[in-house]
Design an enzyme around this catalytic site. Structure first.
Site, PDB file in Angstrom:
ATOM      1  CG  HIS A 171      -2.043   0.957   1.170  1.00  0.00           C
ATOM      2  ND1 HIS A 171      -2.285   1.784   0.090  1.00  0.00           N
ATOM      3  CD2 HIS A 171      -3.039   1.232   2.066  1.00  0.00           C
ATOM      4  CE1 HIS A 171      -3.360   2.513   0.324  1.00  0.00           C
ATOM      5  NE2 HIS A 171      -3.840   2.194   1.515  1.00  0.00           N
ATOM      6  CE1 TYR A 193      -3.971   5.993   5.926  1.00  0.00           C
ATOM      7  CE2 TYR A 193      -4.479   4.891   3.856  1.00  0.00           C
ATOM      8  CZ  TYR A 193      -4.898   5.505   5.024  1.00  0.00           C
ATOM      9  OH  TYR A 193      -6.232   5.640   5.296  1.00  0.00           O
ATOM     10  NE  ARG A 227     -16.368   5.314  -0.069  1.00  0.00           N
ATOM     11  CZ  ARG A 227     -15.081   5.639  -0.172  1.00  0.00           C
ATOM     12  NH1 ARG A 227     -14.451   5.403  -1.324  1.00  0.00           N
ATOM     13  NH2 ARG A 227     -14.425   6.170   0.832  1.00  0.00           N
TER      14      ARG A 227
END
Length: 411
Positions: A228, A233, A380
């Site tokens: 990731h 992040y 989503r």
């Protein structure tokens, strides 16, 4: 937290051991044909009914073959306790397998306890966390789907409020939130903590933690790991000059800012079975063109795509944003697809995943048919419609394999 223990062998975390702990897994049924596999047209009289849409053609990278080209994007569920996968994760991820998703990527899973976004995030920093993930992998595989896991460190976006849980202050680690560069200037916003700067020794420890987590993922039986490096992040924080003003070998030039990522890629690749692919998720832009000074944008993304391909990345998953609260994003159907297309055109031989408000089968198939990407990921959209694959098949006049237990529900 108990210290990580690297002594566990793969044979100690096998299917038999998992079934002893979870005997109900003995009732899982092997699927001879994976749900979501193309079986033929629904209506053979329609134009082009004999043409198999790319969305429902199998996809192979290294030794991984998935039944169709629909990927469930990683989505944090904030439903873990002390980093362990729970029954919630089994049901959540397993449901996508019964409903035909080709590849399911489990949520951002921390390689160190201080790398969690919240105290309710999953983790793979301890051997004891392997069994819960193995249980999920067993179920997903028996349905015929494939499972990956996203390995992550939240950096300056760590230790935020745990969703759905009212946890005591002692559950958080606000004084140990880390980043490439520290101080109030690098606080993401007033809801996040002021980070401290990582030392070079801590950087090396974090790189090793990604490799150790890859070992544990392999012992759990997952089919791929995804590093990731997106959404603001820690790895993204190193890549972007918005969040990295270091003056050592991990800051300054693009080569230096990308060093942390490339060392993680090499560490993960060295610690994950060579027959299995490594995915990488990135943000293609910081969306801060209105700010003075340099930022992260698509040209740099294309360059690191070339570098990570050489370092061992097989699949490049292109998202965007998340690195600064000052971003200006214009959301629209397929708004991130052009970034994926740019990388695919610029880096031949690197498989690319497109994501970003992909809402249906025709739209997803057009992305593939127009050679903008090799796979499409939906996040989503799967939360709104867990049967996204079945709906896409109907939209494209495709008859697909159902899970055996669901077959009698076919229209």
């Amino acid at each position: 937290m108990p210290a990580a223990n690297d002594s566990t062998t793969a044979s100690e975390v096998n299917e038999k051991d998992t079934r002893v702990q979870f005997p109900q897994e003995g009732y899982f049924i092997e699927q001879p044909i994976a749900p979501g596999s193309y079986l033929g047209p629904i209506n053979a009289s329609l134009p082009d009914a004999d043409k198999v849409p790319l969305l429902f053609q199998p996809f192979k990278v290294k030794d991984l073959t998935i039944a169709n080209r629909v990927v469930v994007a990683p989505m944090c569920m904030f439903s873990s306790l002390d980093g362990f996968f729970t029954d919630y994760h089994l049901v959540h991820l397993g449901s996508f397998a019964t409903l035909g998703a080709g590849l399911i990527l489990a949520e951002a899973t921390a390689v160190l306890p201080e790398g969690r976004i919240s105290p309710s995030d999953t983790g793979l920093w301890r051997d004891e966390q392997i069994a819960g993930l193995k249980r999920i992998a067993n179920f997903v595989h028996k349905q015929g789907s494939k499972l990956g896991i996203q390995l992550a460190h939240a950096g300056r976006k760590a230790s935020v409020k745990a969703y759905y849980a009212d946890l005591p202050e002692s559950a958080y680690w606000k004084d140990n939130v880390v980043a490439p560069s520290g101080g109030a200037e690098f606080q993401w916003d007033d809801k996040h903590h002021v980070p401290r700067e990582l030392s070079v020794e801590e950087i090396h420890r974090t790189i090793k933690a990604f490799g150790a987590a890859a070992v544990r993922a392999a012992k759990a039986g997952v089919d791929t790991v995804e590093i990731h490096a997106a959404h603001g992040y820690l790895i993204h924080q190193f890549l972007s000059p918005v969040s990295n003003n270091r003056t050592d070998q991990y800051g300054g030039s693009l080569e230096n800012r990308a060093r942390f990522l490339l060392e993680i890629v090499r560490e993960v690749r060295a610690n994950f079975p060579p027959s299995k692919p490594v995915f990488l998720r990135v943000s293609a832009t910081d969306y801060v063109e209105h700010l003075d000074g340099p930022s992260w944008e698509i040209e740099q993304t294309v360059q690191i795509a070339k570098w990570v391909k050489e370092a061992g990345v097989d699949v490049f998953h292109v998202s965007s944003g998340g690195n600064t609260a000052k971003q200006e994003v214009k959301y629209a159907p397929g708004y991130q697809v052009p970034f994926a297309e740019r990388v695919k055109q610029a880096v031949p031989g690197l498989d690319v995943v497109a994501v970003g408000v992909i809402t249906g089968g025709k739209q997803a198939n057009e992305v593939l048919e127009e050679e903008k990407a090799d796979l499409v990921a939906v996040g989503r959209g799967f939360l709104r419609h867990p049967n996204f694959v079945m709906n896409a098949a109907e939209e494209l006049n495709v008859k697909v394999k159902y899970s055996q237990q669901y077959e009698r529900g076919r229209m």
